[in-house]
Scaffold this motif. Structure first.
Motif, PDB file in Angstrom:
ATOM      1  N   ILE A 144       0.855  -1.185   0.000  1.00 46.63           N
ATOM      2  CA  ILE A 144       0.000   0.000   0.000  1.00 46.63           C
ATOM      3  C   ILE A 144       0.891   1.235   0.000  1.00 46.63           C
ATOM      4  N   ASP A 145       0.339   2.374  -0.454  1.00 45.62           N
ATOM      5  CA  ASP A 145       1.135   3.592  -0.533  1.00 45.62           C
ATOM      6  C   ASP A 145       0.253   4.811  -0.277  1.00 45.62           C
ATOM      7  N   GLN A 146       0.804   5.994  -0.531  1.00 43.25           N
ATOM      8  CA  GLN A 146       0.122   7.244  -0.246  1.00 43.25           C
ATOM      9  C   GLN A 146      -1.173   7.402  -1.021  1.00 43.25           C
ATOM     10  N   GLU A 147      -1.282   6.768  -2.163  1.00 38.67           N
ATOM     11  CA  GLU A 147      -2.509   6.848  -2.959  1.00 38.67           C
ATOM     12  C   GLU A 147      -3.716   6.356  -2.160  1.00 38.67           C
ATOM     13  N   TYR A 148      -3.517   5.342  -1.343  1.00 39.00           N
ATOM     14  CA  TYR A 148      -4.584   4.805  -0.500  1.00 39.00           C
ATOM     15  C   TYR A 148      -5.032   5.864   0.514  1.00 39.00           C
ATOM     16  N   VAL A 149      -4.081   6.552   1.106  1.00 33.05           N
ATOM     17  CA  VAL A 149      -4.380   7.561   2.125  1.00 33.05           C
ATOM     18  C   VAL A 149      -5.313   8.620   1.556  1.00 33.05           C
ATOM     19  N   THR A 164     -21.693   7.984  -0.835  1.00 33.11           N
ATOM     20  CA  THR A 164     -20.249   8.186  -0.751  1.00 33.11           C
ATOM     21  C   THR A 164     -19.828   8.060   0.705  1.00 33.11           C
ATOM     22  N   THR A 165     -18.804   7.293   0.970  1.00 31.12           N
ATOM     23  CA  THR A 165     -18.355   7.103   2.347  1.00 31.12           C
ATOM     24  C   THR A 165     -17.836   8.405   2.930  1.00 31.12           C
ATOM     25  N   LEU A 166     -17.949   8.521   4.240  1.00 30.75           N
ATOM     26  CA  LEU A 166     -17.352   9.659   4.924  1.00 30.75           C
ATOM     27  C   LEU A 166     -15.831   9.575   4.826  1.00 30.75           C
ATOM     28  N   ALA A 167     -15.183  10.718   5.016  1.00 31.04           N
ATOM     29  CA  ALA A 167     -13.722  10.721   5.021  1.00 31.04           C
ATOM     30  C   ALA A 167     -13.215   9.751   6.086  1.00 31.04           C
ATOM     31  N   ALA A 168     -12.298   8.882   5.682  1.00 29.21           N
ATOM     32  CA  ALA A 168     -11.706   7.912   6.598  1.00 29.21           C
ATOM     33  C   ALA A 168     -10.211   8.182   6.713  1.00 29.21           C
ATOM     34  N   GLN A 169      -9.692   7.990   7.905  1.00 27.12           N
ATOM     35  CA  GLN A 169      -8.268   8.241   8.144  1.00 27.12           C
ATOM     36  C   GLN A 169      -7.493   6.944   7.988  1.00 27.12           C
ATOM     37  N   LEU A 170      -6.562   6.923   7.053  1.00 29.86           N
ATOM     38  CA  LEU A 170      -5.696   5.765   6.853  1.00 29.86           C
ATOM     39  C   LEU A 170      -4.257   6.186   7.126  1.00 29.86           C
ATOM     40  N   THR A 171      -3.603   5.471   8.026  1.00 34.43           N
ATOM     41  CA  THR A 171      -2.208   5.741   8.363  1.00 34.43           C
ATOM     42  C   THR A 171      -1.361   4.541   7.973  1.00 34.43           C
ATOM     43  N   LEU A 172      -0.363   4.755   7.161  1.00 38.79           N
ATOM     44  CA  LEU A 172       0.525   3.679   6.727  1.00 38.79           C
ATOM     45  C   LEU A 172       1.431   3.256   7.882  1.00 38.79           C
ATOM     46  N   LEU A 173       1.439   1.967   8.188  1.00 40.81           N
ATOM     47  CA  LEU A 173       2.289   1.441   9.251  1.00 40.81           C
ATOM     48  C   LEU A 173       3.474   0.660   8.694  1.00 40.81           C
ATOM     49  N   SER A 174       3.269   0.017   7.580  1.00 38.35           N
ATOM     50  CA  SER A 174       4.321  -0.718   6.889  1.00 38.35           C
ATOM     51  C   SER A 174       3.860  -0.917   5.457  1.00 38.35           C
ATOM     52  N   SER A 175       4.620  -1.657   4.673  1.00 36.14           N
ATOM     53  CA  SER A 175       4.262  -1.853   3.268  1.00 36.14           C
ATOM     54  C   SER A 175       2.945  -2.592   3.093  1.00 36.14           C
TER      55      SER A 175
END
Length: 235
Positions: A144-149, A164-175
């Motif tokens: 996964i990468d920044q595009e997902y965020v 449409t889904t509400l804004a969700a917070q995605l934080t990258l922890l590892s690849s």
């Protein structure tokens, strides 16, 4: 589950199989105690946790209860199931009457599951307008990468529900791993959002709901009662 509110006279008449006129006679002669006080009004509103006595006999004495369960993989978020172990069956030594699950997890998802008999509390927990934050640890099959965020933050349109889904917070922890925070709970939402990238979810673990965090002392399949502070954090 719907809160069982209603009139005192209707409850007593139905429980004792007597007329409402007879109920009024019991009230006039101080034969009915509601939460330790003599009841006077036949239209007094009661719910499932109102303690009611009549002529010294307890007619209702449910107490609200709240539990957190560390749900294991392969356990179904249901009260009854013919094929799988249910979440409620793991609550050993607990009276299951009136218990229900507040915020389900998929069969193979793990982590924090809240179980209660308090319908008003669970309704507040799950009410869309309250937007209670739910934190998940997600493991993916592919990198996964920044595009997902950015995609999660912008929301995703789902044609089937026309929403449409509400804004969700995605934080990258590892690849292959991320922390995801949702403030809604659409059907298989996290799996479907990662599905837009054709990236299967390998594991999904719920860490918290609002200010209630999974107790790290609980092993999979173990449970405990919520503290007063945890219960009050939802009200």
């Amino acid at each position: 589950m719907v809160s069982k509110r209603g009139r005192l006279d209707q409850f007593i008449a139905g429980t004792l199989q007597i007329s409402k006129k007879a109920v009024r006679g019991l009230l006039i002669t101080h034969k009915v105690l509601v939460d330790g006080q003599f009841a006077k009004s036949p239209d007094l509103q009661i719910d499932e946790f109102t303690h009611i006595e009549c002529n010294g006999v307890v007619l209702r004495q449910y107490q609200p209860c709240y539990f957190m369960l560390n749900k294991p993989d392969g356990v179904v978020s249901a009260t009854v199931d013919d094929k799988h172990t249910t979440a409620l069956s793991l609550l050993h030594g607990v009276e299951h009457d009136m218990l229900h699950i507040a915020g389900r997890l998929d069969l193979h998802s793990t982590g924090l599951l809240l179980i209660t008999n308090d319908a008003k509390w669970s309704a507040a927990l799950m009410a869309p307008e309250h937007k209670v934050a739910k934190h998940y640890l997600v493991t993916l099959a592919n990198p996964i990468d920044q595009e997902y965020v950015e995609a999660f933050a912008n929301g995703m349109y789902f044609e089937y529900e026309n929403m449409t889904t509400l804004a969700a917070q995605l934080t990258l922890l590892s690849s292959h791993q991320a922390s995801v925070v949702l403030r809604e709970g659409k059907y298989h939402q996290i799996k479907r959002m990662f599905g837009r990238f054709r990236n299967p979810v390998v594991a999904l673990h719920r860490e918290s709901i609002g200010d209630i965090y999974l107790d790290n002392q609980l092993k999979p399949g173990e449970f405990r009662s919520l503290t007063k502070a945890e219960v009050d954090s939802i009200i």
